[in-house]
Design a protein around this motif. Structure first.
Motif, PDB file in Angstrom:
ATOM      1  N   VAL A  28     -22.398 126.826  50.920  1.00  0.00           N
ATOM      2  CA  VAL A  28     -23.781 126.582  50.487  1.00  0.00           C
ATOM      3  C   VAL A  28     -24.608 126.417  51.768  1.00  0.00           C
ATOM      4  O   VAL A  28     -24.037 126.289  52.855  1.00  0.00           O
ATOM      5  N   ALA A 111     -15.633 113.772  58.730  1.00  0.00           N
ATOM      6  CA  ALA A 111     -15.398 115.046  58.041  1.00  0.00           C
ATOM      7  C   ALA A 111     -15.849 116.177  58.964  1.00  0.00           C
ATOM      8  O   ALA A 111     -16.967 116.146  59.472  1.00  0.00           O
ATOM      9  N   ALA A 133     -24.374 118.329  58.685  1.00  0.00           N
ATOM     10  CA  ALA A 133     -25.093 119.119  57.682  1.00  0.00           C
ATOM     11  C   ALA A 133     -24.562 118.879  56.281  1.00  0.00           C
ATOM     12  O   ALA A 133     -23.499 119.371  55.911  1.00  0.00           O
ATOM     13  N   SER A 135     -25.310 119.516  52.139  1.00  0.00           N
ATOM     14  CA  SER A 135     -25.959 120.609  51.426  1.00  0.00           C
ATOM     15  C   SER A 135     -27.476 120.392  51.453  1.00  0.00           C
ATOM     16  O   SER A 135     -27.951 119.261  51.374  1.00  0.00           O
ATOM     17  N   ARG A 187     -12.423 116.284  47.548  1.00  0.00           N
ATOM     18  CA  ARG A 187     -13.387 117.045  46.735  1.00  0.00           C
ATOM     19  C   ARG A 187     -12.813 118.439  46.530  1.00  0.00           C
ATOM     20  O   ARG A 187     -12.466 119.110  47.494  1.00  0.00           O
ATOM     21  N   ASN A 212     -16.629 109.723  47.009  1.00  0.00           N
ATOM     22  CA  ASN A 212     -17.392 108.799  47.845  1.00  0.00           C
ATOM     23  C   ASN A 212     -16.629 107.489  47.938  1.00  0.00           C
ATOM     24  O   ASN A 212     -16.642 106.679  47.024  1.00  0.00           O
ATOM     25  N   PRO A 213     -15.939 107.314  49.071  1.00  0.00           N
ATOM     26  CA  PRO A 213     -14.993 106.212  49.159  1.00  0.00           C
ATOM     27  C   PRO A 213     -15.647 104.846  49.083  1.00  0.00           C
ATOM     28  O   PRO A 213     -15.019 103.878  48.700  1.00  0.00           O
TER      29      PRO A 213
END
Ligand code: TXA
Ligand code: MG
Length: 315
Positions: A28, A111, A133, A135, A187, A212-213
């Protein structure tokens, strides 16, 4: 208003000045900013209206550079990177201090991904910092898969949109971390679980609320159209009331007279993923009063598509 173009030098200059540029990737479009500059990262959160507890992915263009941002990169993580980067895979790795805490929402893991898009790889190659970055959509809405999608929602808030055409894959990257050495999917996304397991063996897929931890369960509505959105059976779709917009997985026996999109005429889950967000936007901006969709088969990217449909329906 944002300028839309393919000028990598212009984009690089804007980023070096601390401003934001929307970047194309195979998954995306991302809303990119200098990941090493706290002020730039803060403006990403503000521009998206994103809560500070939801951490960002950093993007770079080589395995060597990844080593500058993380303290450990070996074993299964390295094997996955070598197999699938550049590509729709994000790895959670232990961060170095150079990565500001605001990027990871205070977590020890960052990440990281190397995206598979020629323009963005060239841009990343000219930068001496990685790009944070998320989305490039307002928080909670459908992710953008074209420059026009970005422009429609964030065009008045960002300086430049790097136009790389339509995103090939069309859904976000698969996020993989390691919990006591077990590959763990945080995810579901554009890289199928089967492909990951072929390299590192059995993976544990976390329920989606834990992507989302720090705020499990708080983000029940995500990827959400503005219109009411429901998941129905194939038969219910065929008999939907006239003012309902219908999203079929594959071509039905009989087409209803409703506003309709078919994710893949031939029932190909990759093609369905590629079309998913574009069609959801089209139905969401149609005259219909609500949207009904059906699940896709649960092989390959179908699992990740269904995850997004569920979240859109806040299930
Ligand atoms: O395909 C993609 O991944 C796109 C393109 C632009 O690269 N990016 C993307 O970013 O989807 P975003 O911010 O919309 O989603 C990032 C997800 C969030 O759900 C966040 O919670 C998770 O990554 N994430 C980021 N850092 C994490 C961490 N340290 N631990 C666990 N989850 C993390
Ligand atoms: Mg997102």
């Amino acid at each position: 208003m944002a300028t839309i173009g393919k000028d990598i030098q212009a984009a690089a200059q804007i980023l070096a000045d601390g401003q934001l540029v929307a970047i194309p990737t195979e998954t995306v479009y991302g809303l990119g900013g200098n990941a090493l500059n706290r002020a730039s990262v803060l403006s990403i959160f503000e521009t998206k209206n994103r809560p500070a507890f939801d951490p960002l992915i950093i993007h770079t263009d080589s395995l060597e550079k990844v080593g500058h941002f993380v303290t450990k990169f070996d074993g299964m993580a390295k094997a996955l990177a070598e197999a699938f980067w550049p590509g729709p895979l994000t790895l959670l790795l232990p961060k170095r201090d150079i990565i500001p805490d605001i990027v990871t929402s205070g977590l020890d893991m960052v990440a990281v991904r190397i995206p598979d898009h020629a323009l963005t790889l060239e841009l990343l190659g000219t930068l001496d910092f990685p790009l944070a970055a998320p989305s490039a959509n307002p928080f909670g809405y459908i992710s953008p898969v074209s420059a026009a999608h970005v422009d429609a929602q964030l065009g008045d808030k960002i300086a430049y949109i790097l136009d790389g055409g339509e995103c090939n894959v069309g859904i976000e990257s698969t996020i993989v971390g390691f919990v006591e050495d077990v590959p763990t999917i945080y995810r579901l996304g554009g890289l199928a679980v089967e492909d990951i397991e072929a390299v590192v063996g059995k993976a544990n897929v976390l329920p989606h609320s834990t992507s989302n931890p720090q705020a499990p369960g708080m983000l029940k509505s995500h990827y959400a159209p503005r219109k009411p959105f429901f998941i129905k059976s194939a038969d219910e779709l065929l008999h939907a009331p006239a003012d309902v917009a219908v999203l079929f997985f594959t071509k039905p026996e009989a087409l209803s007279t409703n506003i309709t999109r078919v994710l893949s005429d031939t029932g190909d889950v990759r093609e369905a993923a590629h079309n998913l967000f574009t069609y959801l936007r089209e139905l969401d901006t149609s005259d219909a009063s609500e949207i009904w969709a059906e699940y896709t088969p649960v092989n390959g990217l179908g699992v990740a598509i269904n995850d997004r449909l569920k979240r859109a329906a806040a299930l």
